[in-house]
Write a protein that holds these residues in place. Structure first.
Motif, PDB file in Angstrom:
ATOM      1  N   ASN A 201       0.961  -1.311   0.022  1.00 53.99           N
ATOM      2  CA  ASN A 201       0.008   0.152  -0.049  1.00 53.99           C
ATOM      3  C   ASN A 201       0.779   1.046   0.008  1.00 53.99           C
ATOM      4  O   ASN A 201       1.782   1.462   0.912  1.00 53.99           O
ATOM      5  CB  ASN A 201      -1.055   0.044   1.343  1.00 53.99           C
TER       6      ASN A 201
ATOM      7  N   CYS B   9       1.694   4.883   0.441  1.00 53.85           N
ATOM      8  CA  CYS B   9       1.180   6.227   1.128  1.00 53.85           C
ATOM      9  C   CYS B   9       1.855   7.513   0.221  1.00 53.85           C
ATOM     10  O   CYS B   9       2.899   7.703  -0.319  1.00 53.85           O
ATOM     11  CB  CYS B   9       2.131   6.414   2.473  1.00 53.85           C
ATOM     12  N   GLN B  10       0.919   8.383  -0.184  1.00 52.01           N
ATOM     13  CA  GLN B  10       1.162   9.692  -0.957  1.00 52.01           C
ATOM     14  C   GLN B  10       1.468  10.813   0.121  1.00 52.01           C
ATOM     15  O   GLN B  10       1.018  11.084   0.977  1.00 52.01           O
ATOM     16  CB  GLN B  10      -0.034  10.135  -1.680  1.00 52.01           C
TER      17      GLN B  10
ATOM     18  N   ILE C  43      -1.301  10.529   2.840  1.00 55.10           N
ATOM     19  CA  ILE C  43      -2.483   9.638   2.872  1.00 55.10           C
ATOM     20  C   ILE C  43      -2.291   8.338   2.160  1.00 55.10           C
ATOM     21  O   ILE C  43      -1.532   8.069   1.467  1.00 55.10           O
ATOM     22  CB  ILE C  43      -3.540  10.451   2.146  1.00 55.10           C
ATOM     23  N   GLU C  44      -2.781   7.464   3.184  1.00 59.63           N
ATOM     24  CA  GLU C  44      -2.600   5.824   2.569  1.00 59.63           C
ATOM     25  C   GLU C  44      -3.951   5.366   2.535  1.00 59.63           C
ATOM     26  O   GLU C  44      -4.554   5.256   3.751  1.00 59.63           O
ATOM     27  CB  GLU C  44      -1.608   5.459   3.587  1.00 59.63           C
ATOM     28  N   PRO C  45      -4.633   5.568   1.459  1.00 62.17           N
ATOM     29  CA  PRO C  45      -6.117   5.256   1.347  1.00 62.17           C
ATOM     30  C   PRO C  45      -6.511   3.770   1.809  1.00 62.17           C
ATOM     31  O   PRO C  45      -7.383   3.683   2.116  1.00 62.17           O
ATOM     32  CB  PRO C  45      -6.713   5.469  -0.158  1.00 62.17           C
ATOM     33  N   GLY C  46      -5.473   2.784   1.476  1.00 59.05           N
ATOM     34  CA  GLY C  46      -5.914   1.393   1.820  1.00 59.05           C
ATOM     35  C   GLY C  46      -6.396   0.865   3.180  1.00 59.05           C
ATOM     36  O   GLY C  46      -6.874   0.261   3.565  1.00 59.05           O
ATOM     37  N   ASN C  47      -5.657   1.886   4.374  1.00 57.09           N
ATOM     38  CA  ASN C  47      -5.956   1.717   5.522  1.00 57.09           C
ATOM     39  C   ASN C  47      -6.414   2.995   6.252  1.00 57.09           C
ATOM     40  O   ASN C  47      -6.377   3.121   7.510  1.00 57.09           O
ATOM     41  CB  ASN C  47      -4.525   1.378   6.354  1.00 57.09           C
ATOM     42  N   GLU C  48      -6.959   3.861   5.367  1.00 55.86           N
ATOM     43  CA  GLU C  48      -7.741   5.015   5.824  1.00 55.86           C
ATOM     44  C   GLU C  48      -6.819   5.788   6.833  1.00 55.86           C
ATOM     45  O   GLU C  48      -7.333   6.215   7.910  1.00 55.86           O
ATOM     46  CB  GLU C  48      -9.224   4.651   6.418  1.00 55.86           C
TER      47      GLU C  48
ATOM     48  N   TYR D  39      -4.614   9.289   7.333  1.00 54.80           N
ATOM     49  CA  TYR D  39      -4.231  10.626   6.999  1.00 54.80           C
ATOM     50  C   TYR D  39      -3.501  11.303   8.062  1.00 54.80           C
ATOM     51  O   TYR D  39      -3.935  11.221   9.303  1.00 54.80           O
ATOM     52  CB  TYR D  39      -5.425  11.571   6.643  1.00 54.80           C
TER      53      TYR D  39
END
Length: 160
Positions: free
Chosen positions: A3, A5-6, A144-149, A151
């Motif tokens: 996953n 992270c941006q 933000i790492e959307p896969g694990n929600e 921020y």
């Protein structure tokens, strides 16, 4: 599967000091083929040790995972004579499992903006160490790492 992270890191301060900081962050990522330098490598300021000798482990053992959990929560190392595996070391000292990837740098007077990816989470431990070493600069990180929600928004001024 990783996953990603941006991350967006803004560094502010006097232009000459930003130039020195920028130069100090450049380097080759550990294990990178050809040793190409990139605009941001956590390894440049906090060098990762070489992998410990022994058979390569595709996955960390449950003992190593428990050990890392203890260290991350401020407990004493139960096996201080054994080196951490490379992923555990990076998580402990950088805050993420690997170096910055796909780095994009924008430079303006008195501000640098770096956009990059990191595996599984933002590089919070690295950021704290670098901000402490460069207290005259301001740092603001959004990840933000959307896969694990997940921020994260962190602002560090004067090394704190």
């Amino acid at each position: 599967m990783t996953n990603w992270c941006q991350n967006r890191l803004e560094v502010s301060g006097p232009t000459p000091l930003l130039g020195a900081w920028r130069a100090a962050q450049q380097g080759a990522s550990p294990g990178q083929v050809g040793g190409r330098s990139q605009a941001l490598s956590f390894h440049a300021q906090l060098p990762a040790p070489p992998d410990a000798p022994g058979p390569h482990r595709a996955r960390r053992s449950s003992d190593e995972t428990q050990r890392l959990g203890l260290l991350l929560t401020g407990h004493a190392d139960p096996t201080p004579d054994l080196p951490l595996d490379s992923v555990s070391w990076r998580i402990l000292h950088w805050g993420c499992a690997g170096d910055a990837a796909h780095v994009n740098l924008t430079s303006l007077p008195e501000r640098l903006t770096l956009e990059f990816l990191t595996p599984w989470g933002p590089p919070l431990a690295w950021l704290q160490a670098v901000a402490t070493a460069w207290p005259a600069l301001g740092f603001e990180l959004r990840g933000i790492e959307p896969g694990n929600e997940l921020y994260v928004h962190v602002r560090i001024l004067n090394g704190r």
